[in-house]
Design a protein around this motif. Sequence first.
Motif, PDB file in Angstrom:
ATOM      1  N   SER A 198     -21.682 -13.963  16.473  1.00 17.17           N
ATOM      2  CA  SER A 198     -20.415 -14.563  16.920  1.00 17.17           C
ATOM      3  C   SER A 198     -19.333 -13.517  17.166  1.00 17.17           C
ATOM      4  CB  SER A 198     -19.912 -15.592  15.893  1.00 17.17           C
ATOM      5  OG  SER A 198     -19.788 -15.025  14.604  1.00 17.17           O
ATOM      6  N   HIS A 199     -19.670 -12.244  16.986  1.00 12.70           N
ATOM      7  CA  HIS A 199     -18.711 -11.174  17.301  1.00 12.70           C
ATOM      8  C   HIS A 199     -18.725 -10.893  18.803  1.00 12.70           C
ATOM      9  CE1 HIS A 199     -16.019  -7.911  16.305  1.00 12.70           C
ATOM     10  NE2 HIS A 199     -16.789  -7.035  16.932  1.00 12.70           N
ATOM     11  N   THR A 200     -19.820 -11.278  19.441  1.00 14.98           N
ATOM     12  CA  THR A 200     -19.960 -11.115  20.885  1.00 14.98           C
ATOM     13  C   THR A 200     -20.279 -12.466  21.519  1.00 14.98           C
ATOM     14  OG1 THR A 200     -22.267 -10.475  20.508  1.00 14.98           O
ATOM     15  CG2 THR A 200     -20.682  -8.694  20.856  1.00 14.98           C
ATOM     16  N   ILE A 201     -20.129 -12.541  22.828  1.00 12.30           N
ATOM     17  CA  ILE A 201     -20.394 -13.780  23.559  1.00 12.30           C
ATOM     18  C   ILE A 201     -21.900 -13.987  23.714  1.00 12.30           C
ATOM     19  CG2 ILE A 201     -20.058 -14.966  25.777  1.00 12.30           C
ATOM     20  CD1 ILE A 201     -17.455 -13.246  26.052  1.00 12.30           C
ATOM     21  N   LEU A 252     -26.223 -17.082   1.532  1.00 13.49           N
ATOM     22  CA  LEU A 252     -25.436 -15.889   1.845  1.00 13.49           C
ATOM     23  C   LEU A 252     -25.160 -15.919   3.349  1.00 13.49           C
ATOM     24  CD1 LEU A 252     -24.227 -13.063   1.334  1.00 13.49           C
ATOM     25  CD2 LEU A 252     -26.539 -12.116   1.622  1.00 13.49           C
ATOM     26  N   CYS A 253     -23.894 -15.925   3.723  1.00 12.53           N
ATOM     27  CA  CYS A 253     -23.513 -16.056   5.135  1.00 12.53           C
ATOM     28  C   CYS A 253     -22.630 -14.877   5.550  1.00 12.53           C
ATOM     29  CB  CYS A 253     -22.757 -17.370   5.364  1.00 12.53           C
ATOM     30  SG  CYS A 253     -23.669 -18.839   4.818  1.00 12.53           S
ATOM     31  N   PHE A 254     -22.928 -14.299   6.683  1.00 13.12           N
ATOM     32  CA  PHE A 254     -22.083 -13.241   7.234  1.00 13.12           C
ATOM     33  C   PHE A 254     -22.368 -13.105   8.721  1.00 13.12           C
ATOM     34  CE2 PHE A 254     -25.869 -11.341   5.350  1.00 13.12           C
ATOM     35  CZ  PHE A 254     -26.384 -10.546   6.364  1.00 13.12           C
ATOM     36  N   GLU A 255     -21.350 -12.673   9.461  1.00 14.60           N
ATOM     37  CA  GLU A 255     -21.478 -12.494  10.900  1.00 14.60           C
ATOM     38  C   GLU A 255     -22.379 -11.303  11.208  1.00 14.60           C
ATOM     39  OE1 GLU A 255     -18.123 -12.990  14.154  1.00 14.60           O
ATOM     40  OE2 GLU A 255     -18.016 -10.977  13.289  1.00 14.60           O
ATOM     41  N   ALA A 271     -20.339 -18.608  10.571  1.00 18.75           N
ATOM     42  CA  ALA A 271     -20.824 -18.234   9.237  1.00 18.75           C
ATOM     43  C   ALA A 271     -20.012 -18.952   8.159  1.00 18.75           C
ATOM     44  CB  ALA A 271     -20.736 -16.721   9.056  1.00 18.75           C
ATOM     45  N   LEU A 272     -18.686 -19.006   8.327  1.00 18.75           N
ATOM     46  CA  LEU A 272     -17.834 -19.707   7.366  1.00 18.75           C
ATOM     47  C   LEU A 272     -18.103 -21.208   7.405  1.00 18.75           C
ATOM     48  CD1 LEU A 272     -15.521 -19.699   5.304  1.00 18.75           C
ATOM     49  CD2 LEU A 272     -13.907 -19.782   7.233  1.00 18.75           C
ATOM     50  N   GLU A 273     -18.300 -21.746   8.592  1.00 20.36           N
ATOM     51  CA  GLU A 273     -18.600 -23.184   8.712  1.00 20.36           C
ATOM     52  C   GLU A 273     -19.894 -23.522   7.970  1.00 20.36           C
ATOM     53  OE1 GLU A 273     -20.355 -26.364  11.877  1.00 20.36           O
ATOM     54  OE2 GLU A 273     -19.506 -24.508  12.674  1.00 20.36           O
ATOM     55  N   TYR A 274     -20.917 -22.696   8.175  1.00 21.40           N
ATOM     56  CA  TYR A 274     -22.211 -22.960   7.538  1.00 21.40           C
ATOM     57  C   TYR A 274     -22.117 -22.787   6.025  1.00 21.40           C
ATOM     58  CZ  TYR A 274     -27.286 -23.087   7.028  1.00 21.40           C
ATOM     59  OH  TYR A 274     -28.575 -23.434   6.666  1.00 21.40           O
TER      60      TYR A 274
END
Length: 547
Positions: free
Chosen positions: A151-154, A118-121, A33-36
């Motif tokens: 991305s909080h889980t595999i 707007l980006c968030f996990e 999310a931060l990368e995007y």
Amino acid sequence: MKPPLSLLNPNMPSGSGSLMWFRKGLRVHDNPALEYASRGSSCVYPLFVIDPHYMELDPDAYSPGSTRAGINRIRFLLESLADLDSSLKKLGSRLLVLKGEPSEVLIRCLNEWDVRKLCFEYDTDPYYQALDDKVKNYASAAGIEVFSPVSHTIFDPADIIEKNGGRPPLSYQSFLKLAGEPSFSLSVELSWTPPVGDVGRCEILQVPTLKELGYVEKHQDEFTPFRGGESEALRRLRESLSDKEWVANFEKPKGDPSVYIKPATTVLSPYLKFGCLSSRYFYQCLKDVYKNVKRHTSPPVSLVGQLLWREFFYTVAFGTPNFDKMKGNKICKQIPWNDDDKLLAAWRAARTGYPWIDAIMVQLRKWGWMHHLARHSVACFLTRGDLFVHWEKGRDIFERLLIDSDWAINNGNWLWQSCSSFFYQYNRIYSPISFGRKYDPNGNYIRHFLPILKDMPKEYIYEPWTAPLSVQTKAKCIIGRDYPKPVISHDTASNECRKKMGEAYALNQRLKGLVSEEDLRKLRRKFDEDEDKQEPKPRRQRQKLIK
């Protein structure tokens, strides 16, 4: 991995701003999310919202903290935010902190700032699902792109459920079969992010201290030794992975729950909970270790197996309505648990009279963490083993006090340990006496967390009420005065619990799980009548022990 050129060169032309909303995922590494948000943006607003729902001081709570979080977890979160702010500053940015109801704050920021992304996990917790829907609906209506990667889980829990015909797999093995080998690419390593844009009229805060949030830390002789933040998470990960033999041979449920100076686990669970450590990165690191050793343990007992247990509980929780309740939860046995607030309070306050149980509960209150086998011991004792108190009440206490409290995993484990779901061998009960003694015959763990018993001879440390009065006097601990008598007799209570669980299971089977409130009330009345019919002597003995 090398970051793309657009993230390396701050002078390259780029588009409008992005808002990066941090909730969990409090890290820079493997953060898609931060990368995007950084890609092709002229500015990025890295935002964390202090949510009163979790953070506001509750002066009436039974221990310091908010209604939903103990002070250990709040401190851990603040340390994680300070570390994230430091990491962002190294990338040319900083963390913006605002306070209020998150969806309202987000909508205000989207109005105030020039944001096109707007980006968030992605978060599977019901609380965040409701928040996210509200924010996403507003952003979409305003023409703002929303990027919310898993991305909080595999694995993506929704994908697993879809593969299973719209239902979550209800066993670990069926989950593994459906999931297969994960396929993911770690997010690029950022060496620079666009600067923070104009914040307009929004009053930006620094990461607050406990004192600034209104908390007055009372004197305590011991605090959690686990410091929050991505930096500490990666340090702990490196330390664990440096012993390749230990990693290769790790085998749960083996491990000593009484070891507290250097716990017999990685203690990475709180860092995974807050996303200070990427579970995907952890998984890849473990796989790299496995490639370089001759042999290693496998799921479910290996370290990779533990990560996959986390994935299993996330998937079942996401796909099961009312997963955190007994009522309305199709995978939960309906059991007429005791409604005994005095027994619950004794358990919570470490006053059950069983030193192994009480020492664990002291460690929970002081550290916000304890070994998984210690958690199993106290959860079994509260529910199906001895006190027969509702698992939801124990769950609430764990949820508030644990620094690694995770909605899916905490509820899943309480369902498991109470034999309400997943695990049904209710006859297998952890002894509050012999289980701890097996690992720690001298009682060092008890002596540390219950110093009132530090001089009790090891022969009596797990059953101090059996010590002669002369021994109690010499140990400066009179049972019933300095340390409580047992609230129940374990032998009697565990036998009663087995009988009650057997009858509750039979009721669920007979009614095919469609157990009504009236059915539970009838069985509860039967339990009470059976207790009244018992011989007077055991009954009087239980009453005497409770006093």
